[in-house]
Design a protein around this motif. Structure first.
Motif, short mmCIF file in Angstrom:
data_model
loop_
_atom_site.label_atom_id
_atom_site.label_comp_id
_atom_site.label_asym_id
_atom_site.label_seq_id
_atom_site.Cartn_x
_atom_site.Cartn_y
_atom_site.Cartn_z
N PRO A 156 88.31 27.65 -56.88
CA PRO A 156 87.77 26.61 -56.00
C PRO A 156 88.55 26.43 -54.71
CG PRO A 156 87.85 25.85 -58.28
CD PRO A 156 88.58 27.16 -58.24
N CYS A 157 89.84 26.78 -54.71
CA CYS A 157 90.64 26.61 -53.50
C CYS A 157 90.25 27.61 -52.42
CB CYS A 157 92.13 26.75 -53.82
SG CYS A 157 92.73 25.49 -54.98
N GLN A 158 89.58 28.69 -52.78
CA GLN A 158 89.14 29.69 -51.81
C GLN A 158 87.70 29.43 -51.33
OE1 GLN A 158 89.74 33.31 -54.06
NE2 GLN A 158 91.82 33.59 -53.24
N GLY A 159 86.93 28.75 -52.17
CA GLY A 159 85.53 28.48 -51.80
C GLY A 159 85.37 27.12 -51.14
N ILE A 160 84.17 26.58 -51.26
CA ILE A 160 83.81 25.29 -50.68
C ILE A 160 83.29 24.38 -51.78
CG2 ILE A 160 82.26 24.11 -49.06
CD1 ILE A 160 84.34 25.66 -47.61
N LEU A 161 83.66 23.11 -51.71
CA LEU A 161 83.10 22.10 -52.61
C LEU A 161 82.17 21.19 -51.81
CD1 LEU A 161 86.17 20.97 -54.78
CD2 LEU A 161 84.50 22.77 -55.23
N VAL A 162 80.96 21.01 -52.32
CA VAL A 162 79.99 20.10 -51.71
C VAL A 162 79.87 18.88 -52.61
CG1 VAL A 162 77.62 19.79 -50.91
CG2 VAL A 162 78.72 22.02 -50.69
N ILE A 163 80.18 17.71 -52.07
CA ILE A 163 80.12 16.47 -52.85
C ILE A 163 78.68 15.96 -52.84
CG2 ILE A 163 81.09 14.17 -53.17
CD1 ILE A 163 83.10 16.50 -53.38
N LEU A 164 78.12 15.82 -54.04
CA LEU A 164 76.75 15.35 -54.22
C LEU A 164 76.74 13.98 -54.89
CD1 LEU A 164 75.25 18.68 -55.66
CD2 LEU A 164 75.28 17.94 -53.27
N GLU A 165 75.73 13.17 -54.57
CA GLU A 165 75.64 11.84 -55.15
C GLU A 165 74.21 11.53 -55.56
OE1 GLU A 165 76.75 7.15 -54.20
OE2 GLU A 165 77.04 8.70 -52.67
N VAL A 166 74.04 11.06 -56.81
CA VAL A 166 72.75 10.65 -57.35
C VAL A 166 72.97 9.40 -58.19
CG1 VAL A 166 70.78 11.23 -58.82
CG2 VAL A 166 71.83 12.99 -57.39
N ASP A 167 72.20 8.35 -57.94
CA ASP A 167 72.30 7.10 -58.71
C ASP A 167 73.72 6.55 -58.72
OD1 ASP A 167 69.63 7.37 -59.24
OD2 ASP A 167 69.90 8.10 -61.29
N GLY A 168 74.45 6.70 -57.64
CA GLY A 168 75.81 6.18 -57.59
C GLY A 168 76.83 7.05 -58.28
N LYS A 169 76.42 8.16 -58.90
CA LYS A 169 77.32 9.09 -59.56
C LYS A 169 77.55 10.30 -58.67
CE LYS A 169 77.13 6.57 -63.33
NZ LYS A 169 78.29 5.76 -63.78
N GLN A 170 78.81 10.74 -58.60
CA GLN A 170 79.14 11.86 -57.73
C GLN A 170 79.68 13.04 -58.54
OE1 GLN A 170 81.87 10.53 -54.67
NE2 GLN A 170 80.22 9.66 -53.42
N ALA A 171 79.53 14.22 -57.97
CA ALA A 171 80.06 15.45 -58.55
C ALA A 171 80.33 16.43 -57.42
CB ALA A 171 79.11 16.04 -59.58
N GLY A 174 77.69 34.36 -53.98
CA GLY A 174 77.50 35.80 -54.11
C GLY A 174 76.51 36.29 -53.08
N GLU A 175 75.44 36.97 -53.54
CA GLU A 175 74.41 37.46 -52.62
C GLU A 175 73.21 36.53 -52.55
OE1 GLU A 175 74.82 40.08 -50.74
OE2 GLU A 175 76.79 40.44 -51.64
N GLU A 176 73.27 35.44 -53.29
CA GLU A 176 72.13 34.53 -53.37
C GLU A 176 72.29 33.33 -52.43
OE1 GLU A 176 69.52 35.29 -55.11
OE2 GLU A 176 70.40 37.05 -56.08
N VAL A 177 71.16 32.87 -51.89
CA VAL A 177 71.13 31.70 -51.03
C VAL A 177 70.30 30.62 -51.73
CG1 VAL A 177 70.39 30.74 -48.82
CG2 VAL A 177 71.37 33.03 -48.92
N TYR A 178 70.84 29.41 -51.77
CA TYR A 178 70.15 28.28 -52.38
C TYR A 178 70.02 27.16 -51.34
CZ TYR A 178 71.31 30.70 -56.73
OH TYR A 178 71.44 31.65 -57.72
N ILE A 179 69.12 26.22 -51.65
CA ILE A 179 68.89 25.08 -50.76
C ILE A 179 69.27 23.79 -51.50
CG2 ILE A 179 67.22 23.79 -49.39
CD1 ILE A 179 67.72 26.56 -48.31
N LEU A 180 70.11 22.99 -50.86
CA LEU A 180 70.44 21.65 -51.36
C LEU A 180 69.69 20.62 -50.51
CD1 LEU A 180 74.32 21.74 -51.93
CD2 LEU A 180 72.57 21.33 -53.67
N PRO A 181 68.89 19.72 -51.12
CA PRO A 181 68.27 18.64 -50.33
C PRO A 181 69.35 17.82 -49.63
CG PRO A 181 67.26 18.78 -52.50
CD PRO A 181 68.45 19.70 -52.53
N LEU A 182 69.20 17.66 -48.33
CA LEU A 182 70.27 17.07 -47.53
C LEU A 182 70.53 15.61 -47.90
CD1 LEU A 182 72.08 18.16 -45.29
CD2 LEU A 182 70.51 17.16 -43.63
N GLY A 183 69.54 14.93 -48.47
CA GLY A 183 69.72 13.54 -48.81
C GLY A 183 70.74 13.29 -49.89
N TYR A 184 71.05 14.31 -50.69
CA TYR A 184 72.03 14.14 -51.77
C TYR A 184 73.44 14.56 -51.35
CZ TYR A 184 67.90 13.76 -54.77
OH TYR A 184 66.71 13.36 -55.34
#
Length: 706
Positions: A638-653, A581-591
């Motif tokens: 979801p087909c119109q947006g973007i999915l970012v694959i994240l991984e923590v402790d060997g688990k992904q989402a 939307g109008e909001e910007v968030y930060i994802l730590p690049l390591g994940y």
């Protein structure tokens, strides 16, 4: 002129802590069978330096304990008695008592006087087995040195100004450590000592300088066989600051050339009439928390330890300038905060000039680029100041391993690797407790009893290692033992008893993760070491809160290795900017693993469970950020947006967002201290346009999908 003694007390407290840590390290490393004379001398010097400093400031309780400790050490280093494991144990206990007394003067903490009396009695008991009488050293009245011609090569006459009987007795006790000594009465109620020794005048001055000004001493060298004394003038002595001048005809240097005049003489009575607490009132208040033990950052190397005695080889080094300075950590933190603001300002300038014509504003854009590079270099240089070697943590464990192994009746060889690897001070203090749990568990659960190891064809002494290394932007810490390894069947059975899901075909990596469940323990007997199930879950939670991950590798009969991966710092991180939307968030690049735009056939909805997305034949839970934060998004498909694959402790989402904005370095700001804890948010930062962006807590996001 009144002198602010608080600054000197602070220096003594800091140096005493360093000397106590050095003493423990040397004691644990000493070879009882074949002790190295240099190690024994080094241990003696630490005790002697602590005693001298404590006596100077009138801290009598510490000087009393170090007196007994120093006397025993002196007989051991002279070969008059052999060092045993009993001595080492007693010296370690005495070190703990000295640390307790130091904390009592520094923080006002309570001191167990019964424990102090016990350690004094223990040291006295050990002294009774010595060839010579240990403590207290008697006052010497014109005693005739025995065999002084055979033992010692030099004899000095040391004349003192008027001093109190207490100071004179203290000086006699200290100088007697250098050789045989006798006392003579002089005119005007003054006294002189005659010292047969192998030491040099610098050593005598170093000892006396704890109580007297070097300028007030008069030292002459005399022959042992009663040859008329040859007076030594000030040029020959040098007062310990310079090597003796060989040519008697040289011009005598004045005080400025000698280096005097830096400080006015300190009146000993001023220090003795005031307690350390009274003199420390002007200092900033300090916490007794474990995290406050490291109160200063070291710049360009480790702090030098200055001892009361000198070696001949150290004279040249003494004339060199120190390569380290001691800086309060609050000043370093302030500098880092200012650099963070500079990074934000630089980002603002870069964003505002991004729309300018490159040809028309070439010189301005070139200057902005240069500013960006310089800011990055400056930020990295300042961040390195806050970095501390892992030896700060590793040095705590040899004593703990030794005591715990002895208590459990086990034999453990403890080794460390990568102690010079550096980590942010804020993280290095928080990693101490998790590592303590892991080391204790390795000794208690991992390493077997000596007879069991011998029956299995192993050495009776188990090996426990701690290692640290840099891998990319992270530091990897490993706790490894060669014990029996984790018992898969017992872990699964215990997990089922507690209602956890543990199928028989569960992968080993997932089985090992079960030990991090709250209250989980396979210990059959609850002891004061382990068995209550409070430890491993705390380890996992603390490391996760630091942005780290924990992994376990184990093989039955061969041992266990626990791997901890942590970011080098939490102050500044590399992040990916995303927009919803109008909001910007930060994802730590390591994940972040990757980003993609899915097709409709890959999206599946599980009734009552949520949505999943198929990525390379594996279904991952889909997290819609706009639904989680209840904000209006640009896309709901979801087909119109973007999915970012994240991984923590060997688990992904997969995180569903509107668009990717870019990658940038962000300055982390604590949001809890300014607002309150926000679910799935770990902090905030200021963007180049001045807006605030929330930094997402990836671990918390993935927990919402389980």
């Amino acid at each position: 002129m009144s002198i602010d003694m608080s600054q000197f007390y602070q220096v003594f407290f800091d140096e005493a802590e360093e000397l106590l840590a050095e003493m423990e390290k040397l004691l644990l490393a000493v070879n009882i069978a074949e002790p190295d004379s240099e190690d024994l001398n080094a241990i003696f010097r630490t005790a002697h330096s602590i005693k001298g400093g404590a006596s100077t400031f009138g801290i009598t309780d510490m000087s009393d304990v170090t007196h007994f400790l120093e006397s025993l050490l002196d007989n051991i280093r002279k070969g008059e008695m052999a060092i045993t494991s009993e001595h080492v144990d007693a010296f370690l206990v005495a070190k703990d008592i000295l640390k307790m007394q130091l904390n009592g003067h520094k923080f006002g903490a309570e001191v167990d006087q019964e424990a102090v009396a016990d350690v004094r009695m223990m040291l006295q008991s050990l002294a009774q087995h010595s060839v010579t009488k240990i403590a207290p050293p008697p006052k010497v009245e014109k005693a005739v040195p025995k065999n002084s011609k055979e033992q010692y090569k030099k004899c000095y006459r040391v004349e003192f100004p008027k001093v109190s009987e207490t100071d004179l007795e203290t000086l006699g006790e200290e100088l007697s450590l250098l050789g045989d000594i006798s006392k003579e009465a002089l005119d005007d109620h003054r006294f002189a000592f005659v010292l047969n020794t192998n030491a040099v005048p610098d050593d005598i001055i170093a000892i006396c300088s704890f109580i007297l000004d070097p300028e007030d001493l008069f030292i002459t060298e005399i022959a042992i066989a009663n040859i008329p004394p040859r007076e030594a003038n000030e040029d020959e002595l040098g007062y310990g600051f310079f090597d003796p001048i060989e040519k008697p005809g040289d011009e005598q240097p004045d005080e400025e050339k000698l280096g005097y005049g830096f400080f006015e003489p300190i009146d000993p009575a001023f220090a003795l009439d005031r307690t350390p607490g009274e003199l420390m009132k002007g200092l900033p208040a300090k916490s007794e928390n474990k995290s406050d033990k490291a109160e200063h950052a070291q710049l360009n190397g480790s702090a030098e330890h200055h001892t009361a005695t000198k070696k001949d080889g150290d004279k040249a080094a003494g004339n060199q300038e120190s390569t380290t300075i001691r800086v309060g950590i609050e000043k370093v933190d302030q500098l880092i905060n200012l650099i963070g603001e500079l990074v934000i300002t630089q980002a603002m300038l870069e964003q505002r000039t991004a729309t300018l014509d490159p040809l028309e504003h070439e010189r301005l854009l070139s200057s902005i680029g240069q500013l960006t590079r310089n800011t990055r270099d400056l930020q990295e240089a300042v961040m390195s100041i806050r970095m501390m070697p892992m030896d700060y943590v590793f040095s705590r464990f040899p004593r703990m391993v030794r005591d715990l192994a002895s208590k459990l009746g086990k034999k453990v060889e403890f080794v460390t690797y990568g102690a010079s690897t550096e980590l942010d001070k804020g993280l290095i203090e928080r990693i101490v407790d998790p590592l303590t749990h892991l080391v204790r568990n390795s000794i208690d659960h991992g390493i077997e009893m000596p007879q069991v190891r011998l029956a299995e064809g192993k050495y009776e002494a188990g090996k426990l290692s701690l290692s640290a290394s840099h891998q990319g932007g992270n530091i990897v810490i490993e706790v490894s033992d060669d014990g029996g390894g984790l018992n898969r069947d017992r872990i699964i059975a215990k997990a089922r008893e507690q209602g956890l899901v543990a199928p028989d075909n569960m992968p080993d990596a997932d089985v090992w993760q079960l030990i991090f469940a709250p209250g989980f323990s396979t210990a059959e007997v609850v002891t004061d070491v382990s068995g209550r199930g409070v430890g491993m879950d705390v380890v996992k939670r603390n490391i996760t809160n630091m942005g780290g991950v924990v992994d376990i590798r184990s093989a039955k009969g061969f041992g266990t290795t626990i791997v901890i991966s942590l970011p080098l710092t939490l102050a500044i991180l590399d992040g990916m900017s995303i927009r919803v939307g109008e909001e910007v968030y930060i994802l730590p690049l390591g994940y972040v693993v990757e980003s993609l735009q899915p097709v409709a056939d890959d999206i599946k909805v599980i009734s009552g469970k949520g949505t999943v997305v198929k990525v390379r034949n594996e279904y991952l839970p889909l997290i819609a950020l706009h639904q989680l934060f209840e904000i209006k998004a640009k896309y709901t498909d979801p087909c119109q947006g973007i999915l970012v694959i994240l991984e923590v402790d060997g688990k992904q989402a997969a995180l569903f967002i509107d668009e990717l904005v870019g990658q940038q370095q962000v300055v982390v700001k604590n949001i809890e201290s300014n607002y309150k804890k926000i679910p799935s948010v770990s902090g905030a930062t200021i963007l180049g346009d001045g807006c605030v962006a929330l930094i997402l807590d990836v671990s918390a996001l993935l927990r919402t999908t389980r």
